[in-house]
Design an enzyme around this catalytic site. Structure first.
Site, mmCIF file in Angstrom:
data_model
loop_
_atom_site.group_PDB
_atom_site.id
_atom_site.type_symbol
_atom_site.label_atom_id
_atom_site.label_comp_id
_atom_site.label_asym_id
_atom_site.label_seq_id
_atom_site.Cartn_x
_atom_site.Cartn_y
_atom_site.Cartn_z
ATOM 1 N N GLU A 1 0.819 -1.208 0.000
ATOM 2 C CA GLU A 1 0.000 0.000 0.000
ATOM 3 C C GLU A 1 0.856 1.262 0.000
ATOM 4 O O GLU A 1 1.961 1.269 0.549
ATOM 5 C CB GLU A 1 -0.891 0.019 1.251
ATOM 6 C CG GLU A 1 -1.822 -1.164 1.346
ATOM 7 C CD GLU A 1 -2.460 -1.309 2.714
ATOM 8 O OE1 GLU A 1 -3.591 -1.824 2.762
ATOM 9 O OE2 GLU A 1 -1.829 -0.919 3.723
ATOM 10 N N ASP B 1 -7.588 -4.820 8.569
ATOM 11 C CA ASP B 1 -7.132 -3.574 7.949
ATOM 12 C C ASP B 1 -7.034 -3.648 6.431
ATOM 13 O O ASP B 1 -6.310 -2.866 5.819
ATOM 14 C CB ASP B 1 -5.779 -3.155 8.540
ATOM 15 C CG ASP B 1 -4.699 -4.219 8.356
ATOM 16 O OD1 ASP B 1 -4.984 -5.260 7.731
ATOM 17 O OD2 ASP B 1 -3.574 -4.004 8.832
#
Length: 348
Positions: free
Chosen positions: A56, A228
């Protein structure tokens, strides 16, 4: 020049300041930045998913500084002798675009995640909370334990992990803090029973039900850290449905957090609204509160800002020629002339 902070530098910084001090001070930086929520240009993080993990990029900026973090999450990495989470980050000057800081963020992320968790709990947990269950005893667990001890006065922690070696590691590391009473439970239910706060920080990339409704007692605060990314949760849907849910940034949490299980209009409150007093945190002693934490770029901005300030004050780190500095800023080719000249001298 760009200040460069590697793992050794960051470890020195924490050693000089003390981990508890770093957690407390970083939590204050995070609180300050949430108070000026509308000053930031925000977006959900950009994610590239693979079957076993995710990579990410997490950007955010205000009028002065641009921040980003590169971070991965690969739970199977431990089988290869590698960390599940690895990260680095940078700060840039908005006026010029010049990079001012390049920093490790694996250790920094662990500190900022724990600081954020404990900061949220100051608003959401009952003020007399002293006992915490800590489910998942991997790399983040020591930081969570110490953050809740430092910021909330938690003095008893019950542990559970599917891997007994992880729990034994955590017990050994926390022996340096004798004021913390630490014990290992035989199950999640045993660890959770009677807890004021329950922190879940598991790693598997899967829809999981680490906590089930029968485990939840009135007045508990749930600090859900492990869920998450899409397809990764820790709490039974009914728990989320019944709790007062606080998220960091709803557009990201709807995709990645526990609320990915819920309808798009399920009630949530963003954390900045609680920090600035626009919305209440805990509304009653018996209310079950949930901090649906996925990690947000604003917290990384705060963490990098803190590291930058402390590194400068303590003269920690190195100056790095990350971008060229030129006598004539229109002559980038000049950067190549010196190496060419050096090569010719050596061959003469």
């Amino acid at each position: 020049m760009t200040r460069y902070i590697d793992v050794t530098d960051l470890s020195r910084l924490v050693a000089r300041k003390g981990l508890s001090t770093c957690i407390s001070e970083m939590a204050e930086y995070i609180r300050e930045d949430y108070l000026r929520w509308h000053d930031f240009e925000k977006c959900p993080r950009l994610a590239n998913h693979s079957p076993d993990g995710v990579i990410e990029l997490m950007p955010v900026s205000d009028r002065n500084l641009y921040a980003f973090k590169y971070v991965n999450g690969h739970p199977k990495n431990t089988q290869r002798g590698m960390l599940t989470v690895m990260a680095f980050g940078a700060l840039g000057d908005v006026d010029t675009g010049a990079p001012v800081l390049l920093s490790e963020m694996t250790l920094t992320t662990a500190i900022r995640t724990a600081a954020t968790s404990a900061l949220a709990a100051r608003y959401l947990a009952r003020p007399d909370s002293r006992r915490m269950a800590l489910i998942g005893n991997g790399s983040q667990s020591e930081f969570q334990a110490l953050a809740f001890h430092t910021l909330l006065g938690i003095d008893e922690i019950r542990l559970y992990d599917l891997d007994p070696k992880a729990s034994a590691k955590l017990v050994a590391n926390l022996r340096a803090f004798p004021e913390l009473r630490v014990s290992i439970a035989g199950s999640v239910a045993e660890a959770v029973r009677g807890a004021d706060i329950v922190t879940t920080v598991t790693a598997d990339k899967a829809f999981a039900t680490i906590l089930t409704p029968d485990m939840i007692e009135p007045g508990m605060h749930l600090n859900a850290v492990g869920g998450d990314c899409p397809g990764k949760t820790e709490l039974h849907r009914d728990i989320v449905d019944r709790a007062r849910v606080i998220v960091e940034y709803e557009p990201q949490s709807r995709v990645e957090g526990e609320i990915q299980q819920m309808p798009a209009n399920s009630p949530t409150t963003e954390f900045w609204q609680v920090v600035n007093g626009q919305a209440p945190g805990r509304e009653s002693a018996d209310q079950v509160t949930l901090f649906d934490s996925v990690g947000f770029a604003l917290e990384d901005y705060s963490a990098l800002r803190y590291v930058f300030d402390v590194a400068k004050a303590l003269n920690i780190g190195h100056e790095l020629a990350l971008v060229p500095e030129l006598a004539n800023p229109k002559d980038l080719f000049a950067v190549l002339r010196q190496p060419l000249a050096d090569t010719r001298k050596k061959s003469a």
